[in-house]
Each structure stands twice: as C-alpha cells, then as structure tokens.
Design an enzyme around this catalytic site. Structure first.
Site, mmCIF file in Angstrom:
data_model
loop_
_atom_site.group_PDB
_atom_site.id
_atom_site.type_symbol
_atom_site.label_atom_id
_atom_site.label_comp_id
_atom_site.label_asym_id
_atom_site.label_seq_id
_atom_site.Cartn_x
_atom_site.Cartn_y
_atom_site.Cartn_z
ATOM 1 C CE LYS A 1 -20.716 -24.470 81.360
ATOM 2 N NZ LYS A 1 -19.484 -23.721 81.711
ATOM 3 C CG MET B 1 -17.025 -20.043 79.108
ATOM 4 S SD MET B 1 -16.484 -19.440 77.506
ATOM 5 C CE MET B 1 -17.431 -20.511 76.446
ATOM 6 C CG ASN C 1 -18.450 -25.438 89.272
ATOM 7 O OD1 ASN C 1 -17.658 -24.929 90.078
ATOM 8 N ND2 ASN C 1 -18.502 -25.084 88.001
ATOM 9 C CB CYS D 1 -19.027 -20.814 88.386
ATOM 10 S SG CYS D 1 -19.156 -19.820 86.883
ATOM 11 C CE LYS E 1 -12.933 -27.749 88.123
ATOM 12 N NZ LYS E 1 -13.685 -27.762 86.863
ATOM 13 N N GLY F 1 -8.454 -29.270 80.415
ATOM 14 C CA GLY F 1 -9.380 -28.214 80.017
ATOM 15 C C GLY F 1 -8.882 -27.474 78.790
HETATM 16 O O1 LIG Z 1 -17.946 -19.202 82.889
HETATM 17 C C1 LIG Z 1 -18.180 -20.428 83.039
HETATM 18 O O2 LIG Z 1 -19.165 -21.042 82.562
HETATM 19 C C2 LIG Z 1 -17.175 -21.164 83.877
HETATM 20 N N1 LIG Z 1 -15.867 -20.883 83.611
HETATM 21 C C3 LIG Z 1 -14.853 -21.416 84.371
HETATM 22 O O3 LIG Z 1 -13.649 -21.175 84.125
HETATM 23 N N2 LIG Z 1 -15.173 -22.255 85.401
HETATM 24 C C4 LIG Z 1 -16.449 -22.563 85.713
HETATM 25 O O4 LIG Z 1 -16.689 -23.337 86.670
HETATM 26 C C5 LIG Z 1 -17.500 -21.999 84.901
HETATM 27 CL CL1 LIG Z 1 -19.141 -22.429 85.263
#
Ligand SMILES: O=C(O)c1[nH]c(=O)[nH]c(=O)c1Cl
Length: 309
Positions: free
Chosen positions: A44, A70, A125, A128, A162, A269
């Site tokens: 993660k 998230m 990443n 996000c 990413k 995913g």
């Molecule tokens: O809300 C998230 O944790 C999240 N959710 C996503 O769909 N992609 C990401 O790179 C991340 Cl870090």
C-alpha cells in the site's frame, strides 16, 4: 505455455500482481499475496507516519467497478520496510509504493529504503486523488519534473512512477518528455483510478461514500479503455522504460489486451478487492487459454504488438 515475462532482467512466474492499495495494507494481506499465484506484489502507498485515512464509508462497489476515497490509510513507512525485510524475494519481486504527503517526506522515506538495502522496487505514487486539499503531483508538470529530479539524485537505484490517467495527446507527449529525461525511471505504472468521479444511490438520493461529498477515484471495467490508452501511449513514447498496466482487469482477455498494448506486468485492483487473491489462478488460466487458442507459446510473441489499421 510460457506465461512468464522478464522484468528488469528477472523472470516472473506470471505477468500479474496486485494494484497498490488493494489487499496490501497489513501483514496478513501481504502474506496472502506472497502465497498467491501473482508473479509480483506491491505494498500500500505509504506516508512517513501511520494514517487512519478518510471517514467511512470510503469504498463502494459499482455495477462495473468501484469508487474510493480512502485517503491514504496506511501503517506508516517503517511497517512496510519491516515487511520488505522479511519478504522472500526468490518467491516473487516486491514493489514498495511511496506516497509521501510532502517532497521532504518522500525524500526521507526514499532515503530509508536506500539505507535498508532492500531488493524491493520503488513505485513512487504521484497520483493519489483522495487527500483533500492536495492536487495530484502528476497533473502539475512542473512539480512532476522537480520531484523526479529530487528523487533521482537522492535514490541510487532504478525506480518507477504510478501515474494517473491522462486524456489529451499533448499531455501524453509532455509527460513522456519529462519522464524520458530521467533514465533512473525505468518503469511506469499506468493508470491510477480516474480521479473524482461521483455515483448516486437512487433510492436514498445520496452519494455512496462519505469523504469529499461523495467524490472518489473510479476503478474497474469503466476504466479499461483509458487504462489501455495510457499503457500504449507511454509504451510508444518511452521505448527504454517498462510499462506496468493497471486498470479495468477482470478477465484473461483484459490481461491479454494490456500486454498487447505494451505492458510487461498487469496489476489488478477492483477485481482483486472483490474476489480476493484466488483471482490470480483464474486470470492465469484464462490467459493461458487465450494464448493456446491464438497459438502463442510465449508472451514475448505478442507483447506490445498491438496493430493499427
Ligand atoms: O485514497 C487512497 O488511499 C488512494 N486511492 C486511489 O484510488 N489511488 C491512490 O493512489 C490512493 Cl493513495
């Protein structure tokens, strides 16, 4: 049937892995991925310190995918460094996803990965979409250039990024130009969720997730055409880099399409979130069936060989 591809010179037992964020937050999940038929796995995205993330409900299944906000819930970077220390690299490669909240946090985490001498591969990443008040780095091309310059000088090994989806040919051109200036960036993972979608519950006339007034990243079959386009666009524009495909994969056909479009590894995913790590058994079998029907013995025979009309 040789389902293996080579990634950074090492053979993979299958061109399949999880997408960061799915089934990879805690040790029990990481252990399940290590034991699964996936050919690789990723942690993660982590921040410097542990985060609870956004209030729930923050993930919802949709008819053809998912919506999530998230908010980067994770155990903090040290937790995943501890896992990386225990991981069996002969079994499968481990990718280490980093999404520091600031450039300094990213540099601190990356320095600790460097000092840990871990064989894990860094997936930075830059995409996000769900930290309120923070615009995605990958949509700010100047910030993208700066962070790649900073990480490239702080980190001595190859790494990957990413990326979110792009929707404009000029943006593919501009981002590829930036990435091609960094030879240490030797893989590109396309795509992250399509940011800030919205879905509605007809009965209650409300949104489906609590954070951000219901706005969240879209994943699943909805995003397959966008994912394939981004994989192929960067495959064409960055011949010296490997592409990891992510987005909309739920069948062997989707895996085949990503490989044909130029991916070396295909991440799963939403479908993994819904079906669990046994999905890799099904996807491997479905891909093998397709290759058999088409008379392909190895992935190399068709990888990146998408034809145009
Ligand atoms: O809300 C998230 O944790 C999240 N959710 C996503 O769909 N992609 C990401 O790179 C991340 Cl870090």
């Amino acid at each position: 049937l040789d389902l293996s591809t080579f990634f950074l010179g090492r053979p993979l037992t299958a061109p399949l892995m999880n997408a960061s964020g799915v089934w990879c937050n805690v040790n029990s999940q990481l252990h399940a991925l290590a034991e699964s038929e996936a050919g690789a796995m990723v942690t993660k995205s982590c921040t410097l310190l542990r985060r609870d993330g956004n209030p729930e409900p923050r993930y919802h299944t949709l008819t053809m995918g998912s919506i999530n906000s998230m908010g980067l819930p994770n155990e903090g970077h040290q937790y995943y460094l501890d896992y990386a220390e225990r991981h069996d690299y002969e079994n499968k490669p481990l990718f280490f996803s980093v999404a520091g909240l600031t450039l300094d946090d990213n540099l601190t985490i990356v320095a600790q990965i460097q000092d840990a001498y871990t064989p894990a591969l860094l997936e930075l990443n830059l995409s996000c979409p769900n930290v309120p008040g923070k615009a995605q780095i990958a949509y700010d091309f100047d910030a993208l250039d700066v962070i790649l310059a900073e990480i490239s000088s702080a980190y001595s090994r190859p790494f990957g990024v990413k990326l979110p989806p792009y929707f404009d040919i000029a943006h593919f051109d501009e981002v590829a130009d930036i990435l091609n200036r960094y030879e240490k960036v030797n893989f590109i993972t396309c795509i992250n969720s399509i940011g800030n979608g919205l879905m509605i519950d007809m009965e209650s006339e409300t949104v489906l997730i609590k954070p951000k007034q219901g706005f969240g990243g879209i994943g699943g079959e909805y995003v397959l055409p966008t994912a394939l386009a981004n994989v192929n666009a960067f495959h064409q524009r960055c011949p010296k880099k490997s592409i990891i495909g992510c987005g909309g994969v739920n069948t062997g056909e989707h895996v085949f399409m990503h490989l044909l479009a130029g991916a070396s590894i295909v991440q799963v995913g939403t479908a993994l979130y819904e079906q669990g790590p046994d999905i890799f058994v099904r996807l491997k079998a479905e891909l093998a069936q397709i290759m058999q029907e088409k008379g392909y013995k190895t992935i190399r025979e068709f990888q990146g060989k998408l034809k145009t009309l």
